[in-house]
Design an enzyme around this catalytic site. Structure first.
Site, PDB file in Angstrom:
ATOM      1  N   LYS A 131       0.819  -1.220   0.000  1.00 45.85           N
ATOM      2  CA  LYS A 131       0.000   0.000   0.000  1.00 45.85           C
ATOM      3  C   LYS A 131       0.846   1.260   0.000  1.00 45.85           C
ATOM      4  CE  LYS A 131      -4.462  -1.356   1.921  1.00 45.85           C
ATOM      5  NZ  LYS A 131      -5.498  -1.002   2.908  1.00 45.85           N
ATOM      6  N   LYS A 214      -7.023  -9.530  -8.512  1.00 46.61           N
ATOM      7  CA  LYS A 214      -8.203  -9.587  -7.652  1.00 46.61           C
ATOM      8  C   LYS A 214      -9.206  -8.494  -8.029  1.00 46.61           C
ATOM      9  CE  LYS A 214      -8.374  -8.788  -3.133  1.00 46.61           C
ATOM     10  NZ  LYS A 214      -8.116  -8.734  -1.677  1.00 46.61           N
ATOM     11  N   LYS A 217     -12.326  -2.917  -4.965  1.00 55.61           N
ATOM     12  CA  LYS A 217     -13.091  -1.675  -4.973  1.00 55.61           C
ATOM     13  C   LYS A 217     -12.178  -0.485  -5.222  1.00 55.61           C
ATOM     14  CE  LYS A 217     -13.309  -1.911   0.078  1.00 55.61           C
ATOM     15  NZ  LYS A 217     -13.751  -2.670   1.097  1.00 55.61           N
TER      16      LYS A 217
HETATM   17  P1  AMP Z   1     -11.069  -5.118   1.151  1.00 53.54           P
HETATM   18  O1  AMP Z   1     -11.973  -4.810   0.001  1.00 53.54           O
HETATM   19  O2  AMP Z   1      -9.651  -5.324   0.711  1.00 53.54           O
HETATM   20  O3  AMP Z   1     -11.232  -4.173   2.306  1.00 53.54           O
HETATM   21  O4  AMP Z   1     -11.494  -6.545   1.695  1.00 53.54           O
HETATM   22  C1  AMP Z   1     -12.580  -6.790   2.543  1.00 53.54           C
HETATM   23  C2  AMP Z   1     -12.823  -8.278   2.600  1.00 53.54           C
HETATM   24  O5  AMP Z   1     -13.269  -8.768   1.323  1.00 53.54           O
HETATM   25  C3  AMP Z   1     -11.581  -9.121   2.949  1.00 53.54           C
HETATM   26  O6  AMP Z   1     -11.946 -10.224   3.754  1.00 53.54           O
HETATM   27  C4  AMP Z   1     -11.077  -9.565   1.604  1.00 53.54           C
HETATM   28  O7  AMP Z   1     -10.318 -10.730   1.661  1.00 53.54           O
HETATM   29  C5  AMP Z   1     -12.380  -9.775   0.835  1.00 53.54           C
HETATM   30  N1  AMP Z   1     -12.188  -9.544  -0.595  1.00 53.54           N
HETATM   31  C6  AMP Z   1     -11.871  -8.379  -1.190  1.00 53.54           C
HETATM   32  N2  AMP Z   1     -11.772  -8.515  -2.535  1.00 53.54           N
HETATM   33  C7  AMP Z   1     -12.028  -9.833  -2.792  1.00 53.54           C
HETATM   34  C8  AMP Z   1     -12.067 -10.616  -3.992  1.00 53.54           C
HETATM   35  N3  AMP Z   1     -11.834 -10.087  -5.198  1.00 53.54           N
HETATM   36  N4  AMP Z   1     -12.378 -11.933  -3.887  1.00 53.54           N
HETATM   37  C9  AMP Z   1     -12.623 -12.477  -2.684  1.00 53.54           C
HETATM   38  N5  AMP Z   1     -12.584 -11.804  -1.524  1.00 53.54           N
HETATM   39  C10 AMP Z   1     -12.296 -10.490  -1.556  1.00 53.54           C
END
Ligand code: AMP
Ligand code: TRP
Length: 353
Positions: A131, A214, A217
Site C-alpha cells: 500500500k 483480484k 473496490k
Molecule cells: P477489502 O476490500 O480489501 O477491504 O477486503 C474486505 C474483505 O473482502 C476481505 O476479507 C477480503 O479478503 C475480501 N475480498 C476483497 N476482494 C475480494 C475478492 N476479489 N475476492 C474475494 N474476496 C475479496
C-alpha cells in the site's frame, strides 16, 4: 516480578467468566463501494456464523483513513457498507454490527499495542509495503501501525475466530504475537489465541478485465468489478464486456487450466447459484462465451437484485440505519470496554474512579 512466568494473580478473570461459545470478529473497510468480491469472498461467509457463534462485525472507518478518504465520501460509504452488510443477511438482532470509531476501546487498546508491537514486526508486513508503494516516506504513520489497530479490534472482544481473506493472514499472526507478548510482559494469560478462518480459493473473485488480478473496490477501472450498487443493466453490460478467450467453455475443470478469465466467470456462476464449477461446466461446457455470459448476467441480477433492493430501502432512511448502528455500538461497548480497561489496569494505568 512474575514476568515470563505465565499466570499472575491479576489473571484471566474476565475471560474465564465468558460463555464457552467462541466469539467471532471481523471487519471491512468502507473505502469504496462493496464489490461482488467483498460479497462472495467475505460478507456472505459471515452470515452463517451468526447462528453458530457470538458474531461481532464492524465497519472499520479508522482503518480506512490510513489512506486518504474524502470526508463526505467516507461518511456515505460507511453507511453504504453497513447497509450492504445488513442487506446481505447480517441481522442486527443476531449479530453485533457497528462502526469502529463509535467504540473507543479499539483506539485505547491500539495505543497499548503500539507500545507492545516491535518495529521489526511491522517492517515485515507485506500489506504495508504494497500500500505504501515506492514512496514509503509519504505513507501515513497510521498505515504503518494499521495491524496494531486490527489486533486491538479483535483482542478487545477476546474474539478467537476471525473470518478473513488470505491477504489478512499475516496480520492475524501479528495479532497473536502481540497478544502473546502482552501476556508474557505482564505475566498474565489475558489475550487468547486467534484462529483465522480463511475463505477458500474458490471465493477469490478476479477482475473482469484481468483474470490474474483480484477484483477490487480500489481498481481505477469500474469495468473491472461488479459493485453491489450496480443496476441490472450495468451488471449485464460489465459481464458482456468481461475479458474472455476465444475458445468455448470446457466440459470439465481440467480444461480451465491456463484460462483465468474463464475460471473466474465459471466460479462466479457457481457461487451465485450454489453449485460447483464442475456442475457449471457439465451444464454449459461447449457453449461460447456469448451465450454463457447471458446466463451469468441473468443469474447475477437474480441473486443481487433482492440485496440491492434491501440496500436501497435501508439507505432511504439513514436515521433508522444510524439507530441500528448506534445500538450495535452500545452492545459492542458493553463487551469491549471492560476488556480494554482490564488491559489498562494490567499495564498499570490508574482507573478514573
Ligand atoms: P477489502 O476490500 O480489501 O477491504 O477486503 C474486505 C474483505 O473482502 C476481505 O476479507 C477480503 O479478503 C475480501 N475480498 C476483497 N476482494 C475480494 C475478492 N476479489 N475476492 C474475494 N474476496 C475479496
Ligand atoms: N484489515 C482488514 C481488511 O482490509 C479489515 C479489518 C480491520 C479486520 N480490522 C479487522 C478484519 C479485524 C478482521 C478482524 O480486510
Amino acid at each position: 516480578m512474575t514476568r515470563g512466568l505465565g499466570k499472575a494473580e491479576t489473571g484471566p478473570a474476565i475471560r474465564n467468566s465468558e460463555s464457552a461459545m467462541s466469539r467471532v470478529f471481523s471487519g471491512i473497510q468502507p473505502s469504496g463501494v462493496p464489490t461482488l468480491g467483498n460479497y462472495l469472498g467475505a460478507i456472505r461467509n459471515w452470515v452463517p456464523l451468526q447462528d453458530t457463534h457470538e458474531a461481532i462485525y464492524c465497519v472499520v472507518d479508522l482503518h480506512a483513513i490510513t489512506v486518504w478518504q474524502d470526508p463526505k465520501e467516507l461518511a456515505r460509504q460507511t453507511r453504504e457498507m453497513a447497509a450492504a452488510l445488513i442487506a446481505s443477511g447480517l441481522d442486527p438482532d443476531r449479530c453485533i454490527l457497528f462502526i469502529q470509531s463509535h467504540v473507543q476501546a479499539h483506539t485505547r487498546l491500539a495505543w497499548i499495542f503500539n507500545c507492545v508491537a516491535r518495529l521489526g514486526w511491522l517492517n515485515r508486513m507485506t500489506q504495508f509495503k504494497d500500500k505504501a508503494g515506492k514512496d514509503r516516506e509519504a505513507a501515513s504513520s497510521g498505515l504503518y501501525v494499521y495491524p496494531n489497530l486490527m489486533a486491538a479490534d479483535i483482542h478487545t472482544y477476546h474474539a478467537t475466530l476471525v473470518p478473513v481473506g488470505e491477504d489478512q493472514k499475516q496480520h492475524l499472526e501479528l495479532a497473536n504475537d502481540i497478544g502473546e507478548k502482552f501476556n508474557h510482559d505482564y505475566g498474565v494469560d489475558f489475550f487468547p489465541r486467534i484462529e483465522p478462518l480463511i475463505q477458500g480459493v474458490a471465493a477469490r473473485v478476479m477482475s473482469l478485465r484481468d483474470g490474474t488480478k483480484k477484483m477490487s473496490k480500489s481498481d481505477p477501472s469500474d469495468q473491472s468489478r461488479i459493485n453491489l450498487t450496480d443496476d441490472a443493466d450495468a451488471v449485464a453490460l460489465k459481464i458482456r464486456r468481461a475479458k474472455t478467450d476465444p475458445e468455448p467453455l470446457p466440459g470439465s475443470e481440467a480444461g480451465l487450466e491456463g484460462r483465468p478469465e474463464a475460471r473466474n466467470l465459471v466460479g462466479i456462476l457457481a457461487a451465485v447459484t450454489g453449485t460447483t464449477p464442475a456442475e457449471v461446466l457439465r451444464d454449459h461446457g461447449g457453449k461460447g462465451f456469448g451465450a454463457f455470459k447471458e446466463v451469468l448476467a441473468e443469474a447475477l441480477v437474480a441473486h443481487l437484485g433482492p440485496i440491492q433492493a434491501e440496500m436501497k430501502r435501508l439507505l432511504a432512511d439513514p436515521a433508522a440505519l444510524d439507530g441500528l448502528l448506534r445500538k450495535g455500538a452500545d452492545r459492542a461497548e458493553a463487551i469491549a470496554t471492560p476488556i480494554c480497561e482490564k488491559a489498562e489496569e494490567l499495564v498499570g494505568f490508574l482507573p478514573r474512579r
